[in-house]
Design a protein around this motif. Structure first.
Motif: not given
Length: 191
Positions: A10-16, A32-42, A45-56
């Motif tokens: 199974p995929a490791v994911a995160t939520t918004p 991981f280089a990135g994580l899928p971002v899922v809503d409550t139904e799985g 809805v997006g991806t959260f990547t190392e690049f996104d993390a560096l922006r933060r």
């Protein structure tokens, strides 16, 4: 070969609404280089990547949630997508991973590492590990060649004495997957 044959599931994911700090910790902990971002139904809805993390990291402020930095829209593939197509998309769009969805729900992830894995036989992995150990032992001077067939390791080259020969044998046997070790070669001629 299809996505379903190489994907991580199974995929490791995160939520918004996951704090960015938690998502970054997950990226680092799992490598991981990135994580899928899922809503409550799985649904992805997006991806959260190392690049996104560096922006933060450079944007400052605490309490930022993944949903504020995630990449959208997100590209996805189905379990039936051919791996050649996945490779083309990853290279063309510089993607590090692609979520795999079935009927809109996340079922896995294909990473660059997943694409590479079928290209390497277990013997290649064993040979690389043995070679690295011997290279470290020799101070990164190429002294021996390594070949592996069915877990049987052959180390060729010169060795100083019987003690060094036993060290090479012992080092090679520490690598998972090694069935037996054969050393071929000779002591260098005395001058």
């Amino acid at each position: 070969m299809r996505a379903s044959e190489i994907m991580t599931s199974p995929a490791v994911a995160t939520t918004p609404d996951t704090p960015v700090r938690e998502a970054v910790a997950l990226l680092i902990e799992r490598g991981f280089a990135g994580l899928p971002v899922v809503d409550t139904e799985g649904k992805v809805v997006g991806t959260f990547t190392e690049f996104d993390a560096l922006r933060r990291a450079w944007s400052g402020g605490n309490g930022i949630m993944v949903g504020e930095l995630m990449t959208t829209p997100v590209e996805v593939v189905s379990p039936k997508t051919d791996v050649a197509e996945i490779g083309r998309r990853m290279l063309g769009d510089r993607l590090r991973c692609l979520p795999v969805v079935e009927e809109g729900v996340l079922v896995g992830v294909v990473s660059r590492r997943d694409l590479l894995r079928p290209l390497v036989r277990p013997d290649d992995t064993v040979a690389a590990h043995v070679h690295n150990l011997l290279s470290d032992y020799a101070g990164h001077r190429p002294r021996w060649s390594v070949s592996v067939d069915g877990g049987y390791v052959q180390i060729s080259g010169e060795y100083r004495d019987e003690a060094e020969r036993r060290v090479l044998d012992a080092l090679a046997r520490t690598v998972p997957g090694v069935v037996a070790v054969v050393l071929t070669g000779r002591k260098p001629a005395k001058t």
